[in-house]
Design a protein around this motif. Structure first.
Motif, PDB file in Angstrom:
ATOM      1  N   THR A 482     -18.408   1.864 -43.858  1.00  0.00           N
ATOM      2  CA  THR A 482     -17.421   2.782 -44.437  1.00  0.00           C
ATOM      3  C   THR A 482     -16.439   3.322 -43.399  1.00  0.00           C
ATOM      4  N   ALA A 483     -16.748   3.137 -42.114  1.00  0.00           N
ATOM      5  CA  ALA A 483     -15.857   3.630 -41.049  1.00  0.00           C
ATOM      6  C   ALA A 483     -14.724   2.626 -40.843  1.00  0.00           C
ATOM      7  N   LEU A 484     -13.926   2.440 -41.891  1.00  0.00           N
ATOM      8  CA  LEU A 484     -12.905   1.395 -41.882  1.00  0.00           C
ATOM      9  C   LEU A 484     -11.911   1.559 -40.741  1.00  0.00           C
ATOM     10  N   GLU A 485     -11.516   2.780 -40.483  1.00  0.00           N
ATOM     11  CA  GLU A 485     -10.449   3.001 -39.500  1.00  0.00           C
ATOM     12  C   GLU A 485     -10.869   2.530 -38.113  1.00  0.00           C
ATOM     13  N   THR A 486     -12.037   3.022 -37.668  1.00  0.00           N
ATOM     14  CA  THR A 486     -12.502   2.636 -36.340  1.00  0.00           C
ATOM     15  C   THR A 486     -12.867   1.159 -36.304  1.00  0.00           C
ATOM     16  N   ARG A 487     -13.538   0.672 -37.330  1.00  0.00           N
ATOM     17  CA  ARG A 487     -13.913  -0.740 -37.364  1.00  0.00           C
ATOM     18  C   ARG A 487     -12.676  -1.632 -37.358  1.00  0.00           C
ATOM     19  N   GLY A 488     -11.633  -1.214 -38.068  1.00  0.00           N
ATOM     20  CA  GLY A 488     -10.409  -2.007 -38.108  1.00  0.00           C
ATOM     21  C   GLY A 488      -9.779  -2.157 -36.743  1.00  0.00           C
ATOM     22  N   ILE A 489      -9.721  -1.055 -35.993  1.00  0.00           N
ATOM     23  CA  ILE A 489      -9.136  -1.096 -34.651  1.00  0.00           C
ATOM     24  C   ILE A 489      -9.991  -1.937 -33.717  1.00  0.00           C
ATOM     25  N   VAL A 490     -11.317  -1.700 -33.762  1.00  0.00           N
ATOM     26  CA  VAL A 490     -12.221  -2.443 -32.882  1.00  0.00           C
ATOM     27  C   VAL A 490     -12.146  -3.937 -33.181  1.00  0.00           C
ATOM     28  N   ALA A 491     -12.192  -4.292 -34.467  1.00  0.00           N
ATOM     29  CA  ALA A 491     -12.174  -5.715 -34.839  1.00  0.00           C
ATOM     30  C   ALA A 491     -10.867  -6.376 -34.419  1.00  0.00           C
ATOM     31  N   GLU A 509     -13.106 -14.905 -37.114  1.00  0.00           N
ATOM     32  CA  GLU A 509     -14.124 -14.151 -37.856  1.00  0.00           C
ATOM     33  C   GLU A 509     -13.840 -12.650 -37.808  1.00  0.00           C
ATOM     34  N   VAL A 510     -13.629 -12.106 -36.606  1.00  0.00           N
ATOM     35  CA  VAL A 510     -13.458 -10.650 -36.517  1.00  0.00           C
ATOM     36  C   VAL A 510     -12.049 -10.235 -36.969  1.00  0.00           C
ATOM     37  N   LEU A 511     -11.080 -11.098 -36.814  1.00  0.00           N
ATOM     38  CA  LEU A 511      -9.732 -10.767 -37.283  1.00  0.00           C
ATOM     39  C   LEU A 511      -9.688 -10.690 -38.808  1.00  0.00           C
ATOM     40  N   ALA A 512     -10.537 -11.476 -39.474  1.00  0.00           N
ATOM     41  CA  ALA A 512     -10.613 -11.378 -40.935  1.00  0.00           C
ATOM     42  C   ALA A 512     -11.097  -9.992 -41.348  1.00  0.00           C
ATOM     43  N   GLU A 513     -12.100  -9.460 -40.625  1.00  0.00           N
ATOM     44  CA  GLU A 513     -12.568  -8.094 -40.918  1.00  0.00           C
ATOM     45  C   GLU A 513     -11.479  -7.075 -40.604  1.00  0.00           C
ATOM     46  N   ALA A 514     -10.798  -7.278 -39.464  1.00  0.00           N
ATOM     47  CA  ALA A 514      -9.724  -6.347 -39.093  1.00  0.00           C
ATOM     48  C   ALA A 514      -8.637  -6.322 -40.155  1.00  0.00           C
TER      49      ALA A 514
END
Length: 863
Positions: A482-491, A509-514
């Motif tokens: 649910t921590a989309l904001e931080t996960r988006g930046i990290v990914a 793979e990780v850019l798809a999540e980002a």
């Protein structure tokens, strides 16, 4: 997310009626409208603001006004105020700029200023932008913004700056070009006649000519001193003696007169003036709260009527400010001591601003009060939103005022202080604070994940990609979905790091999540960036058509975002590969335009590398040389990093080889793991091409190593390019055809053309042989057409000059892959004789080298 702004800073201060206008200055200011800048520079109290407001009331030119103070030293906040001021001229102007800067990492100064200037240029009528009290600005980035504006200022705009000291702007250059009108201290001194007019008609004093002359001598025409003197003289009978009583420097005159003016006020007014001197802006309810009284709004109006150095800021006269000079002197008296401490006054002001949702002002006062616990509470309320708006410079300044022991005692406050430091590039300063926060976060998974995300960002900034990947992976494991904001930046940052490390599958793979996270958060800049790097990873892995779709999505969604220079450039590279040279040029021109607009030298040079390929394909030698020279100039000027400089050197070598200049190619310093091509930039292909051209026997082994690296990285694009060169370096036709067939199998479905065609005529015999064998004839025909050749469909005619038996014998050994020395040894002849035979048989066969000779012999059935 918009930045909260004080509208009163955008209102031109109201001018009192019947003020004295400096003779001749209005005409000079009118003349200055033909230049770019009017600079009014003089010490405090010389009437700079009053002069401009008087002039503008009669100038009949649309005006945008911005009153500046210390809080405007954040480049993002400053630019937001500039846009808001200009929107008083044209509604809706600068909305695109506001969107660009609403980011923790806004584009470079040149990008936003270029966008703003383009919108200003669309304003049809002449207008003036006034920056009042510019001496309050001390941030280099803001000076750069204004300097850029002056360099590219549209003709219908005129800039006016008032300041106590000359700004760090290119005034000397403008002066040399006749593009600045300057008004300085001597110009602002009142003459004896103007002093008489002011004292008699404005202040209502009856003075003799001798007394006026004495005042002129003592004040040297300084209007602040004159006004203080006039206020002090009102109600006195001994005017002559009063005038004779003071003399000396302006500072002495000022100190003397302020005591006179202040001392003549009632105790109530004195108490009000001193307690409210801490305020940048005054309104009745605020003053009531700070001074613990009532009726402040009425008192403010009375002070204005009494000419007591108070300036109304709006038409309704709800907001005022003290004259800067008067405020400084009142603050001096405050520090001398009254019945309440300065800290308490700041706390009262902070509380009122908080209750009225003016949180930046509340924080300003709570920090001045050194109330650290309440400062932490207020900062926590605004930090996240200010980061998103890009107001990082302000946050760095605020957190920087909190003592280190206070920061370390509060892990959350300590961590919150880190992100602004990271976003302004102060990685070393952030390090100890982040390490402390990480130790404190052990056992608190989500908080630890947030800290590790910041550690990953810091590692990326320091160029430590392995640590960046390690900390990012740990952060993603700890952060909830649910921590989309931080996960988006990290990914996103992890994906970019993987790409730079050549790990394309992991990057995708990780850019798809980002991408998913940033779309959900409606963060278009991060979403487009994720898309572009996804497309780049796809292209490296040979998925050209899918990559093109992704780049087109990025362009559609991001429009003229500066990062879309990459999308345009890489889409141009794909069209080049497909031999759609017109499509390549179209996208490349737009990429170059975006790179220039964004002042991104690295992007621009990347575009030039592709342009060199395009000019080579069009056989435009002049275009090739001119483009490479531009890139070389950027290297000499130190405008691009060494990695990009290495790519330029690789392109120089490849261009020289394409133009048969082996000597020039050999002079290039080539790196083993760098290439000019955007989709196999991790392979030293230029070195391989040079080895082949030099006939170096090491070429085959070197290429074998490159192919192994490309296989390990799943770099299909690179595998195809290496196989093509391996076909050229092969010692036997069978081996060469094997490499080429492998390249076809990898590249045909995605439409690879130029990777084959750019190998040049040396590849033609092999391609012709493939065509004769019936392997992918249409595909081979496209490649040959790109080179300028046609497929052969029948056996060639016999030789006019037949080969001798010895030459046929030598030819068979050549086709078997033996070297010249090996042929000489086998036939028991000298090395020179072997070379002579090879030279003669190549002439009879009409070919240029051993590989072509072997192919030609096979076509003729000679071997």
């Amino acid at each position: 997310m918009s930045i909260p702004l004080l509208s009163t800073k955008l209102d031109m201060p109201l001018s009192r009626p019947n003020l004295v206008m400096h003779s001749g200055l209005a005409a000079r200011l009118n003349d200055g409208l033909h230049s770019k800048l009017t600079l009014i520079s003089a010490p405090a109290g010389y009437g700079k603001t009053t002069l401009v407001t008087q002039w503008l009331q009669s100038a009949q030119v649309q005006t945008a006004w911005l009153s500046l103070d210390e809080s405007d030293n954040d480049p993002i906040r400053f630019l937001a105020y500039i846009v808001a001021a200009l929107q008083r001229i044209q509604a809706g102007l600068g909305e695109g700029v506001k969107a660009m800067i609403a980011s923790p990492q806004p584009p470079p100064i040149e990008v936003t200023m270029t966008a703003l200037i383009n919108e200003i240029a669309a304003i049809s009528q002449p207008f003036i932008l006034v920056l009042d009290d510019y001496h309050a600005i001390h941030t280099t980035a803001i000076h750069q913004q204004i300097a850029f504006l002056l360099d590219h200022q549209p003709a219908q705009m005129h800039l006016v700056i008032t300041t106590r000291e000359d700004p760090l702007l290119p005034v000397a250059r403008l002066r040399a070009r006749g593009q600045v009108q300057e008004v300085r201290q001597d110009d602002l001194r009142f003459t004896e006649g103007e002093i008489a007019d002011f004292l008699t008609n404005v202040m209502g004093l009856a003075l003799s000519a001798d007394d006026i002359a004495a005042l002129e001598r003592r004040t040297e025409g300084w209007i602040a001193g004159l006004q203080l003197a006039a206020v002090s003289m009102q109600g006195r009978d001994d005017l002559h003696n009063f005038i004779e009583a003071f003399a000396g420097s302006s500072r002495y005159v000022l100190d003397y007169l302020i005591e006179e003016v202040f001392g003549r006020q009632s105790g109530e007014v004195q108490d009000f003036l001193v307690k409210t001197s801490i305020l940048d802006h005054l309104t009745g309810p605020l003053c009531d709260a700070v001074a613990k009284r009532t009726g402040s709004q009425e008192l403010l109006a009375e002070l204005e009527q009494a000419n007591l150095f108070i300036v109304p800021l709006d038409q309704s006269r709800q907001w005022y400010r003290y004259h800067r000079l008067f405020a400084e002197l009142l603050q001096h008296r405050l520090r001398m001591g009254i019945d309440v401490s300065e800290a308490v006054l700041h706390q009262r002001a902070s509380l009122w601003h908080e209750q009225n949702d003016l949180l930046p002002e509340a924080i300003h006062h709570v920090l001045a009060a050194e109330d650290w616990s309440r400062a932490a509470v207020l900062l926590e309320r605004v930090s996240d939103s200010m980061l998103k708006r890009g107001e990082v410079v302000t946050l760095v300044e605020w957190y920087g005022r909190i003592p280190e022991d206070v920061l370390l005692a509060d892990p959350r406050l300590c961590f919150d202080a880190c992100w602004p430091l990271l976003l302004v590039g102060q990685f070393e300063a952030a390090g100890p604070l982040l390490d402390h926060a990480e130790r404190c976060a052990e056992g608190v998974p989500e908080f630890l994940g947030q800290v590790l995300a910041a550690q990953a960002y810091r590692a990326r900034g320091l160029g430590d990609h392995p640590r960046m990947v390690r900390e990012s992976r740990r952060a993603l494991d700890l952060l909830p979905k649910t921590a989309l904001e931080t996960r988006g930046i990290v990914a996103m940052n992890l994906g970019i790091a993987y790409w730079h490390m050549g790990q394309m599958r992991e990057a995708e793979e990780v850019l798809a999540e980002a991408l998913e996270a940033n779309r959900a958060l409606d963060n278009p800049y991060a979403a487009v960036t994720s898309l572009i790097f996804q497309g780049m990873a796809m292209a490296v892995r040979g998925q050209l058509r899918q990559a093109a779709e992704v780049f087109e999505q990025a362009i559609q969604q991001g429009g003229q975002m500066p990062i879309n220079a990459l999308a345009r450039m890489h889409l141009a590279a794909l069209h080049y590969e497909w031999n759609n040279l017109d499509g390549c040029r179209e996208h490349l021109q737009q990429a170059i335009e975006l790179s220039r607009r964004g002042a991104n030298d690295e992007f621009l040079v990347g575009c030039w590398l592709l342009q060199v390929r395009l000019e080579l394909a069009r056989q435009n030698t002049q275009g090739v040389n001119e483009t490479l020279e531009q890139a070389e100039e950027y290297i000499r000027a130190g405008r691009i990093p060494e990695q990009m400089a290495s790519r330029v050197r690789a392109m120089q070598a490849q261009a020289a080889l394409a133009q048969d200049d082996l000597a020039a190619a050999g002079q290039s310093a080539l790196a083993d793991t760098v290439d000019a091509h955007p989709f196999y930039r991790f392979l030293g292909m230029a070195r391989a091409q040079l080895l082949i051209a030099q006939g170096d026997s090491e070429a085959a082994a070197y290429l074998a190593g490159l192919y192994e690296s490309a296989q390990q990285g799943d770099w299909i694009y690179g595998q195809i390019a290496v196989r093509v060169l391996q076909a050229l370096a092969a010692r036997s036709p069978e081996t060469a055809l094997g490499f080429l067939t492998d390249a076809f199998a990898l590249g045909q479905s995605e439409g690879f053309i130029r990777t084959f065609a750019d190998a040049g005529e040396a590849l033609v015999p092999l391609l012709q042989e493939v065509a004769l064998q019936g392997t992918s004839p249409d595909y081979v025909g496209e490649i040959l057409a790109a080179i300028g050749e046609k497929p052969k469909t029948s056996m060639p005619s016999p030789l006019l000059d037949p080969l001798s038996e010895r030459e046929i014998e030598v030819l068979r050994l050549v086709a078997a892959g033996l070297s010249n020395r090996e042929i000489a040894k086998k036939l028991v002849i000298s090395l020179g004789t072997a070379k002579t035979h090879i030279h003669n048989l190549c002439g009879k066969l009409g070919v240029r080298n051993r590989t072509e000779a072997a192919m030609r012999a096979k076509e003729l059935g000679l071997i």
